[in-house]
Design a protein around this motif. Sequence first.
Motif, PDB file in Angstrom:
ATOM      1  N   ALA A  94       0.773  -1.158  -0.115  1.00 52.64           N
ATOM      2  CA  ALA A  94       0.016  -0.021   0.014  1.00 52.64           C
ATOM      3  C   ALA A  94       0.714   1.279  -0.072  1.00 52.64           C
ATOM      4  O   ALA A  94       0.638   2.305  -0.752  1.00 52.64           O
ATOM      5  N   TRP A  95       1.772   1.335   0.820  1.00 50.60           N
ATOM      6  CA  TRP A  95       2.675   2.452   1.018  1.00 50.60           C
ATOM      7  C   TRP A  95       3.533   2.523  -0.467  1.00 50.60           C
ATOM      8  O   TRP A  95       3.865   3.728  -0.786  1.00 50.60           O
ATOM      9  N   GLU A  96       4.108   1.439  -0.983  1.00 47.11           N
ATOM     10  CA  GLU A  96       4.615   1.365  -2.470  1.00 47.11           C
ATOM     11  C   GLU A  96       3.954   2.191  -3.529  1.00 47.11           C
ATOM     12  O   GLU A  96       4.400   2.741  -4.029  1.00 47.11           O
ATOM     13  N   ARG A  97       2.506   1.666  -3.376  1.00 47.42           N
ATOM     14  CA  ARG A  97       1.658   2.320  -4.296  1.00 47.42           C
ATOM     15  C   ARG A  97       1.429   3.825  -3.975  1.00 47.42           C
ATOM     16  O   ARG A  97       1.512   4.650  -5.244  1.00 47.42           O
ATOM     17  N   MET A  98       1.200   4.331  -2.863  1.00 44.82           N
ATOM     18  CA  MET A  98       1.442   5.603  -2.571  1.00 44.82           C
ATOM     19  C   MET A  98       2.443   6.480  -2.984  1.00 44.82           C
ATOM     20  O   MET A  98       2.630   7.717  -3.538  1.00 44.82           O
ATOM     21  N   MET A  99       3.612   5.810  -2.627  1.00 46.27           N
ATOM     22  CA  MET A  99       4.925   6.370  -2.783  1.00 46.27           C
ATOM     23  C   MET A  99       5.221   6.759  -4.290  1.00 46.27           C
ATOM     24  O   MET A  99       5.684   7.560  -4.838  1.00 46.27           O
ATOM     25  N   LEU A 100       4.959   5.530  -5.044  1.00 49.43           N
ATOM     26  CA  LEU A 100       4.989   5.789  -6.744  1.00 49.43           C
ATOM     27  C   LEU A 100       4.130   6.654  -7.272  1.00 49.43           C
ATOM     28  O   LEU A 100       4.366   7.456  -8.200  1.00 49.43           O
ATOM     29  N   ALA A 101       2.720   6.869  -6.584  1.00 47.22           N
ATOM     30  CA  ALA A 101       1.778   8.070  -6.979  1.00 47.22           C
ATOM     31  C   ALA A 101       2.455   9.397  -6.937  1.00 47.22           C
ATOM     32  O   ALA A 101       2.073  10.277  -7.613  1.00 47.22           O
ATOM     33  N   ASP A 102       3.038   9.534  -5.526  1.00 47.18           N
ATOM     34  CA  ASP A 102       3.588  10.851  -5.390  1.00 47.18           C
ATOM     35  C   ASP A 102       4.958  10.794  -4.647  1.00 47.18           C
ATOM     36  O   ASP A 102       4.910  10.958  -3.582  1.00 47.18           O
ATOM     37  N   ARG A 159       7.387   6.729   5.573  1.00 44.71           N
ATOM     38  CA  ARG A 159       6.477   5.601   5.982  1.00 44.71           C
ATOM     39  C   ARG A 159       6.891   4.322   5.118  1.00 44.71           C
ATOM     40  O   ARG A 159       6.697   3.446   5.773  1.00 44.71           O
ATOM     41  N   PHE A 160       6.967   4.615   3.933  1.00 42.86           N
ATOM     42  CA  PHE A 160       7.052   3.514   3.116  1.00 42.86           C
ATOM     43  C   PHE A 160       8.712   3.033   3.391  1.00 42.86           C
ATOM     44  O   PHE A 160       8.726   1.719   3.585  1.00 42.86           O
ATOM     45  N   GLU A 161       9.527   3.707   3.565  1.00 40.03           N
ATOM     46  CA  GLU A 161      10.785   3.227   3.962  1.00 40.03           C
ATOM     47  C   GLU A 161      10.702   2.540   5.178  1.00 40.03           C
ATOM     48  O   GLU A 161      11.423   1.619   5.616  1.00 40.03           O
ATOM     49  N   ASP A 162       9.979   3.092   6.360  1.00 41.43           N
ATOM     50  CA  ASP A 162       9.943   2.551   7.532  1.00 41.43           C
ATOM     51  C   ASP A 162       9.552   1.179   7.590  1.00 41.43           C
ATOM     52  O   ASP A 162       9.806   0.114   8.053  1.00 41.43           O
ATOM     53  N   THR A 163       8.260   0.973   6.812  1.00 42.50           N
ATOM     54  CA  THR A 163       7.544  -0.332   6.440  1.00 42.50           C
ATOM     55  C   THR A 163       8.405  -1.365   5.950  1.00 42.50           C
ATOM     56  O   THR A 163       8.631  -2.488   6.293  1.00 42.50           O
ATOM     57  N   ALA A 164       9.371  -0.774   4.922  1.00 38.59           N
ATOM     58  CA  ALA A 164      10.313  -1.483   4.303  1.00 38.59           C
ATOM     59  C   ALA A 164      11.225  -2.146   5.152  1.00 38.59           C
ATOM     60  O   ALA A 164      11.822  -3.084   4.950  1.00 38.59           O
ATOM     61  N   TYR A 165      12.062  -1.334   5.716  1.00 41.88           N
ATOM     62  CA  TYR A 165      12.923  -1.721   6.942  1.00 41.88           C
ATOM     63  C   TYR A 165      12.364  -2.719   7.885  1.00 41.88           C
ATOM     64  O   TYR A 165      13.087  -3.755   7.986  1.00 41.88           O
ATOM     65  N   THR A 166      11.250  -2.510   8.271  1.00 42.79           N
ATOM     66  CA  THR A 166      10.607  -3.628   9.207  1.00 42.79           C
ATOM     67  C   THR A 166      10.401  -4.644   8.573  1.00 42.79           C
ATOM     68  O   THR A 166      10.670  -6.148   9.109  1.00 42.79           O
ATOM     69  N   LEU A 167       9.917  -4.990   7.234  1.00 41.47           N
ATOM     70  CA  LEU A 167       9.909  -6.195   6.544  1.00 41.47           C
ATOM     71  C   LEU A 167      11.301  -6.767   6.244  1.00 41.47           C
ATOM     72  O   LEU A 167      11.141  -8.128   6.368  1.00 41.47           O
ATOM     73  N   ALA A 173      14.339  -4.312   0.455  1.00 44.31           N
ATOM     74  CA  ALA A 173      13.030  -4.229   0.507  1.00 44.31           C
ATOM     75  C   ALA A 173      12.346  -5.364  -1.020  1.00 44.31           C
ATOM     76  O   ALA A 173      11.624  -5.996  -0.366  1.00 44.31           O
ATOM     77  N   ARG A 174      13.090  -5.236  -1.729  1.00 40.42           N
ATOM     78  CA  ARG A 174      12.614  -6.170  -2.799  1.00 40.42           C
ATOM     79  C   ARG A 174      12.775  -7.580  -2.592  1.00 40.42           C
ATOM     80  O   ARG A 174      11.676  -8.386  -2.540  1.00 40.42           O
ATOM     81  N   GLU A 175      13.986  -7.910  -2.277  1.00 45.53           N
ATOM     82  CA  GLU A 175      14.169  -9.305  -1.538  1.00 45.53           C
ATOM     83  C   GLU A 175      13.010  -9.679  -0.567  1.00 45.53           C
ATOM     84  O   GLU A 175      12.543 -10.885  -0.303  1.00 45.53           O
ATOM     85  N   ALA A 176      12.947  -8.780   0.409  1.00 47.42           N
ATOM     86  CA  ALA A 176      12.106  -9.146   1.603  1.00 47.42           C
ATOM     87  C   ALA A 176      10.593  -9.150   1.318  1.00 47.42           C
ATOM     88  O   ALA A 176      10.101 -10.342   1.613  1.00 47.42           O
ATOM     89  N   ALA A 177      10.182  -8.362   0.333  1.00 48.01           N
ATOM     90  CA  ALA A 177       8.809  -8.958  -0.256  1.00 48.01           C
ATOM     91  C   ALA A 177       8.741 -10.188  -1.111  1.00 48.01           C
ATOM     92  O   ALA A 177       7.715 -10.545  -0.591  1.00 48.01           O
ATOM     93  N   LEU A 178       9.705 -10.305  -1.800  1.00 47.50           N
ATOM     94  CA  LEU A 178       9.671 -11.777  -2.527  1.00 47.50           C
ATOM     95  C   LEU A 178       9.856 -13.076  -1.425  1.00 47.50           C
ATOM     96  O   LEU A 178       8.946 -13.805  -1.703  1.00 47.50           O
TER      97      LEU A 178
END
Length: 81
Positions: A18-26, A35-43, A52-57
């Motif tokens: 969700a944050w990824e989509r919002m960040m790409l939109a703006d 917020r996106f970076e914080d969520t990516a770090y936690t993931l 983050a890419r490896e973590a999401a996969l």
Amino acid sequence: MLQPDKARVARLLNRYRAWERMMLADPSNLTVRRRFEDTAYTLCVLMGRRNAREAALAAESYLWPPHRAQAQTQIPHEADT
């Protein structure tokens, strides 16, 4: 080896996407980017990955293993019915 709670991984992965989509939109919105970076770090920490890419996969593979996803999407042939 300890595995993370699947419900927590699913929630975090959904939040990350969700944050990824919002960040790409703006991309100029610093609050969204932060917020996106914080969520990516936690993931990354939760999945034990360095980016983050490896973590999401890894999270997707953990939640939906390839062999299960393939078995669920297989369509029977007419000859099989």
